[in-house]
Design a protein around this motif. Structure first.
Motif, mmCIF file in Angstrom:
data_model
loop_
_atom_site.group_PDB
_atom_site.id
_atom_site.type_symbol
_atom_site.label_atom_id
_atom_site.label_comp_id
_atom_site.label_asym_id
_atom_site.label_seq_id
_atom_site.Cartn_x
_atom_site.Cartn_y
_atom_site.Cartn_z
ATOM 1 N N LEU A 243 5.492 -4.810 -1.151
ATOM 2 C CA LEU A 243 5.704 -4.240 0.182
ATOM 3 C C LEU A 243 6.194 -2.792 0.102
ATOM 4 C CD1 LEU A 243 7.357 -7.397 1.738
ATOM 5 C CD2 LEU A 243 5.208 -6.369 2.515
ATOM 6 N N ARG A 247 3.399 1.664 0.265
ATOM 7 C CA ARG A 247 3.552 2.955 0.967
ATOM 8 C C ARG A 247 3.337 4.148 0.034
ATOM 9 N NH1 ARG A 247 9.378 1.157 2.114
ATOM 10 N NH2 ARG A 247 9.076 -0.868 3.109
ATOM 11 N N ARG A 266 0.815 6.073 8.346
ATOM 12 C CA ARG A 266 0.771 4.650 8.016
ATOM 13 C C ARG A 266 -0.651 4.146 7.800
ATOM 14 N NH1 ARG A 266 6.223 1.978 10.342
ATOM 15 N NH2 ARG A 266 7.502 3.828 9.975
ATOM 16 N N TRP A 269 -1.154 3.424 4.131
ATOM 17 C CA TRP A 269 -0.478 2.289 3.492
ATOM 18 C C TRP A 269 -1.503 1.256 3.039
ATOM 19 C CZ3 TRP A 269 4.422 1.028 6.942
ATOM 20 C CH2 TRP A 269 5.309 2.120 6.881
ATOM 21 N N ILE A 274 0.402 -5.180 1.523
ATOM 22 C CA ILE A 274 1.323 -5.626 2.569
ATOM 23 C C ILE A 274 1.049 -7.083 2.929
ATOM 24 C CG2 ILE A 274 1.973 -5.329 4.998
ATOM 25 C CD1 ILE A 274 1.528 -2.300 4.576
ATOM 26 N N ASP A 304 7.114 -2.449 7.153
ATOM 27 C CA ASP A 304 5.666 -2.349 6.943
ATOM 28 C C ASP A 304 4.855 -2.868 8.119
ATOM 29 O OD1 ASP A 304 6.369 -1.370 4.502
ATOM 30 O OD2 ASP A 304 5.312 -2.869 3.314
#
Length: 417
Positions: A243, A247, A266, A269, A274, A304
């Motif tokens: 997690l 990022r 984001r 990501w 995630i 997240d």
């Protein structure tokens, strides 16, 4: 020789293979210091030869052969001159050592065995973690000292004593029994946590992140999870790593500059990571018996899953940090708890909580306390104090990207005045 693909360039291979080669040598020669020296010489030889000659078809076997030959030469020399004691506990003929190496060069990874060996109960917890960071994680003594918040000389002595303790203990180089694993698991998880943290936010140097370290920690964590699939904290730590590492691509800009969480794109990501992390932590939380790594993973999952920074569920994060404080009351948890409190109740509340950390010697020279205080002072409208705090924090970090970010924040804030 073969032409390396981008993901198998010499520098990446050397980083990945070093602990595996060290494990293979220790299993046969039984001496940490001598094997570590031999591996370092093999790595230097590879760094000189591979860029020009190409990466060998079996790079791991090449490194083992070069390192084993170095130790064998030293053994013969020492035996002939008798200038120092033998560097192996049970010395077998050098020809047998090399013959054994031939069977180990392909497809056998001793890193997980080395990991559990370094966490042997003959060592104190602090020594076991320090030795593992050095032998498995490949961190320098300075990096390990920074993680433990102790002087580098102190850490160097600790690692040397740990190597000697392993040598004299006679512990076999093999995967521990279930009972032995249970004794060593806490230290194993702690060291993988520290290796990952150093990879995710490097404590010193020009790079913000060391992808090799973070990836190696995740790889080893997957191996531990495969070994112990029903352990909640093992699953929790793997989820936390996934997690957090999800990022990575958004944490730095084109020039390697630091981008804080609330300003990250984001869309960069890693949604697959995630999803895997959320599935892991959701499954393990449902079993009960929650531990600190699971709580930290739950906090990362809340971050997240927020589509935008302003959508972050800070009250839930604050509640989770309050649970974590009851499990692991340490200064870094308190620092993060102060941030969450400020996000929910305002900067004045967070600043008041930081005052309790001022007398903690573990944070006396740590830049993070100054950086968090400066951020909260900025939010509280205390511009001059915030500028001074950012500059003080910049002077205390050895990370170039963090220093530049803190100085930039100070300059921008100062310009508004």
């Amino acid at each position: 020789m073969t032409t390396p693909t981008p993901e198998h360039r010499p520098e990446h291979l050397l980083r990945d293979l070093a602990p595996q080669v060290l494990g293979a040598l220790i299993r046969r020669f039984r001496d940490f210091a001598a094997c570590e020296d031999a591996v370092q010489e093999a790595l230097i030889a590879a760094a000189r030869q591979w860029p020009g000659e190409g990466v060998p078809v079996n790079p791991r076997g090449w490194l083992i052969h070069v390192a084993a030959r170095r130790i064998t030469d030293q053994l013969r020399s020492e035996a002939a001159r008798r200038r120092r004691e033998a560097i192996v506990v049970s010395l077998v003929p050098a020809e047998v050592q090399l013959a054994l190496a031939e069977g180990d060069e392909v497809g056998h990874d001793d890193t997980l065995v080395l990991l559990f060996m370094c966490c042997h109960p003959a060592l104190s917890s602090a020594s076991a973690i320090a030795l593992t960071l050095r032998a498995v994680g490949g961190l320098t003594t300075a990096e390990i000292a920074s993680a433990f918040m102790v002087p580098e000389a102190t850490m160097g002595q600790r690692i040397s004593r740990a190597k000697q303790s392993i040598k004299t203990s006679g512990v076999p180089f093999r995967m521990p029994t279930p009972e032995e694993r249970a004794q060593r698991l806490a230290a194993v998880l702690h060291v993988l946590y520290l290796i990952f943290n150093e990879g995710y936010t490097t404590s010193s140097g020009p790079a913000l992140q060391r992808r090799d370290l973070a990836s190696e920690a995740i790889r080893l964590m997957r191996a531990v999870h495969s070994l112990l699939p029903d352990d909640g904290e093992v699953a929790g730590l793997l989820a936390l790593m996934l997690l957090t590492d999800a990022r990575r691509a958004a944490r730095s800009g084109p020039a390697g500059e630091l981008i804080p969480l609330d300003e990250q794109d984001r869309g960069l990501w890693d949604r697959a990571a995630i999803a895997e992390g959320v599935a892991l932590i959701s499954a393990t939380l449902a079993r009960g018996q929650v531990g600190p790594y699971q709580v930290q993973a739950a906090i990362s999952a809340v971050h997240d899953e927020a589509p935008r920074a302003e959508d972050t569920d800070w009250p839930q994060i604050l509640a989770l940090y309050e649970v974590l404080l009851r499990m692991a009351d340490n200064p870094m948890v308190r620092l993060n708890h102060a941030i969450a409190s400020a996000m929910v109740h305002g900067p004045a509340v967070g600043l008041a909580l930081l005052q309790a950390l001022d007398g903690d010697p573990r944070l006396a020279e740590n830049h993070r306390l100054d950086a968090v205080r400066a951020h909260l002072l900025e939010r509280a409208g205390e511009r001059e104090a915030a500028v001074a705090g950012y500059r003080r924090a910049a002077g205390r970090t050895a990370s170039v990207p963090e220093r530049d970010y803190l100085l930039m924040r100070a300059a921008r804030l100062d310009a508004r005045g």
